[in-house]
Design a protein around this motif. Structure first.
Motif, short mmCIF file in Angstrom:
data_model
loop_
_atom_site.label_atom_id
_atom_site.label_comp_id
_atom_site.label_asym_id
_atom_site.label_seq_id
_atom_site.Cartn_x
_atom_site.Cartn_y
_atom_site.Cartn_z
N GLU A 143 0.82 -1.20 0.00
CA GLU A 143 0.00 0.00 0.00
C GLU A 143 0.86 1.26 0.00
OE1 GLU A 143 -3.78 0.00 1.69
OE2 GLU A 143 -3.25 1.61 3.09
N LYS A 144 1.88 1.27 0.80
CA LYS A 144 2.60 2.52 0.95
C LYS A 144 3.96 2.26 1.59
CE LYS A 144 1.26 5.31 4.17
NZ LYS A 144 0.60 6.30 5.02
N SER A 160 3.60 -0.45 4.49
CA SER A 160 2.23 -0.78 4.90
C SER A 160 1.62 -1.75 3.90
CB SER A 160 1.34 0.46 4.92
OG SER A 160 1.94 1.46 5.69
N ARG A 162 -2.06 -3.77 2.74
CA ARG A 162 -3.45 -3.35 2.70
C ARG A 162 -4.30 -3.72 3.92
NH1 ARG A 162 -5.95 -3.08 -3.04
NH2 ARG A 162 -4.49 -1.34 -3.01
N THR A 163 -4.04 -4.90 4.48
CA THR A 163 -4.88 -5.31 5.61
C THR A 163 -4.59 -4.55 6.89
OG1 THR A 163 -3.27 -7.05 5.92
CG2 THR A 163 -5.34 -7.66 4.87
N GLY A 164 -3.60 -3.67 6.86
CA GLY A 164 -3.30 -2.91 8.06
C GLY A 164 -2.05 -3.40 8.77
N VAL A 166 1.86 -3.75 9.23
CA VAL A 166 2.96 -2.85 8.94
C VAL A 166 4.26 -3.57 9.22
CG1 VAL A 166 4.14 -0.76 9.69
CG2 VAL A 166 1.66 -0.78 9.47
#
Lengths: 349, 349
Positions: A143-144, A160, A162-164, A166
């Motif tokens: 994601e990031k 990061s 997608r599911t959160g 990290v």
DNA sequence: GTAAGCACTCGATGAGTGTGAGTGCTGTGA
DNA sequence: TCACAGCACTCACACTCATCGAGTGCTTAC
């Protein structure tokens, strides 16, 4: 290896019934079960002698064996396999156990801590060794990325998913890199990689950033060199949490200290387990049962594995149980399955 | 507790010499040592009977005991203590062992992985359980905080400490917070806290940010609520890495399966060890030796601890060894001490 | 195909015994 | 007062031997 499916037809009703009794009783008591016992308690309309005949047949076909001449019968790995596939009844999970699992899961909000505690509980309920792996990130969707300069020449990379989830990795940069340059590189990476899985990134990162190579600080070059470290489940990240040692040593097989050593070996050598779990991962089914010598590993030839996958938006991990082949499969399998689902639900919320 | 210092004068040369022999031999062989053996091999100019007399005296004073009437003598905890303080000679560490330690330390650059592997090695060399704690952050000096928004309502907080250690914590924010606001709050915190230790921050955070309370998003309030989580060594962060189980079970005391259980108990229950290490931390000396019942904990009354502090610019952690009271102190103490120094050197570079 | 009887095997248990290491005590001599 | 030789005594441990009982395998009868 004998073809079990073929055997299903070859075994008569009576043979199946007696095999069932032997396996079931041996699982409960850990004592070799004799013909007389079955005749007296379980199959009252058959004499011990007849049962002996059947047992002898089953031994010849490879489902049973006995440790010495005058001992009762004990299932072979093949016997367990037949039992699991055709004879066994799954046991319903108790409400109190479900409750304990949910309470445990709710208790902590740090993911790793939660997995560790759940592993302990799993061991306690099953009286076996329990294993939980942290999520397998390579199928997670990028994601990031975020780049944070730390004292001196260190750089903290935050990825990061997608599911959160990290992931943070510390990189050693040659020299200090100016902040705006970091931001710029971060932006480029984000634009080009968003939406890909970590595995895809790992395989194609070099191609995707080839044209930005001629920048000043060599930052991209550093990333290219570190791509494995950044986007692979490195050994220290993908953890196998093993718990419940003190539960398993109550099992009767561990009166013999040499079995003791093999368990210690197992919990100290995570590699063995990682290796076995990888094998399980290739399977299509959601839960996998491996009995004794079915996995080729010499050190675990007297142990069975029951594992299940938990899936959090494409990112998966495994929970499972390791114990002596004499294991209450009918209870353990639903338990592992249930815990896997509960973890998935918990992590995705 | 008898005053050992006082005893030093009270014990004659001969008594000290015989105590030395008993302890030394028992450590080597794990077999109770008898008067005859000492007379024959170690103190040839004394008869067994004379030695028995001395032993009887030593038993009366509390330095020795014997398991049953006709067994040889065994040191008590007090006996070990006297041995450690006055009689024992430290063994030089072998060059090959030094080499192994350094090679191990160089091998990985991830800090936790390094500590874990070092712990394993320590266990292997000493044939005992080894423990290594990750650095105790509360005395570390705050350098910088960094706030990174993650998907949805999560916020990753990165705290840098002067020695280059970094700590990351995930916080749950009520609603999404705009980036510029995050930066602003981050800047305020950085300005006000830089140079303080985490412990100081934890104790005075509320006062230091009191005047910024009336901002919009309640971000400061969140920080105030989470101050413990952010600036304390939380349970899941300050890890105790335990290794070497498979080494310690070779020790002769573990032929008895009940001792087995106590070791398993120990490695499963990190809390016990954390608790004991805390006690050690209060001590001023760099390395600490605790023998058997000297620590009050019931479960470890048959174990000794040897621990040493490693110090990386004010941030400290501990390495150590746990094993049966019958332990080769003369070898283990220099080893632990050396490893502690090596870790400190490694982490600070 | 089923059952009953019988001989045989083998592990487990427990009593009995010898051995050896080690102590405690006592008396003797310097 | 101290050293030490001698003797009786105590345990733990290993070993043997007999016994017991569970369980099988085989043979025979229905």
């Amino acid at each position: 290896m004998v073809d079990v499916d073929n055997k299903k037809q070859n075994l008569s009703e009576r043979e199946q019934s007696i095999l069932h009794h032997v396996v079931y009783n041996y699982i409960q008591t850990a004592v070799p079960v004799g013909s007389r016992y079955i005749s007296k308690h379980l199959e009252k309309n058959l004499s011990a002698a007849s049962i002996r005949n059947v047992m002898a047949d089953l031994e010849e076909t490879g489902f049973l064996s006995h440790p010495h001449t005058s001992a009762g019968r004990v299932p072979t790995d093949l016997g367990y396999r037949f039992y699991i596939d055709y004879l066994m009844e799954m046991q319903q999970l108790g409400d109190d156990e479900k409750l304990r699992i949910h309470q445990q899961l709710k208790q902590t909000n740090d993911a790793e801590e939660m997995l560790r505690e759940t592993s302990k509980l799993l061991g306690k309920i099953s009286h076996q060794l329990s294993i939980v792996t942290s999520p397998h990130l390579s199928s997670g969707i990028f994601e990031k990325i975020e780049l944070i300069p730390i004292t001196g020449s260190k750089l903290l990379v935050v990825i990061s998913i997608r599911t959160g989830i990290v992931r943070t990795i510390m990189l050693e940069v040659g020299a200090e890199v100016p902040r705006d340059h970091l931001d710029q590189v971060g932006r480029i990476i984000n634009e080009r990689l968003v939406g890909l899985t970590l595995k895809e990134i790992r395989d194609s990162f070099v191609d995707r950033v080839r044209d930005v190579q001629n920048e000043k600080t060599g930052l991209i070059r550093l990333f290219i060199e570190s791509v494995d470290q950044l986007f692979t489940d490195s050994k220290d990240r993908e953890k196998v949490l093993i718990g419940g040692t003190k539960n398993i040593i109550d099992q009767p097989e561990f009166i013999d200290p040499k079995n003791f050593r093999s368990v210690i070996e197992l919990i100290e050598n995570e590699d063995i387990i990682v290796h076995l779990l990888e094998r399980h991962d290739e399977s299509q089914r959601n839960f996998v049962v491996t009995v004794g010598t079915e996995n080729k590993d010499e050190t675990t030839k007297e142990y069975s594995f029951v594992t299940a996958t938990y899936d959090v938006g494409g990112v998966t991990g495994r929970v499972g149980i390791i114990g002596p082949t004499r294991m209450n499969y009918g209870k353990v399998i639903p338990l592992v399955d249930y815990v896997a689902q509960a973890i998935a639900k918990m992590l995705s919320s």
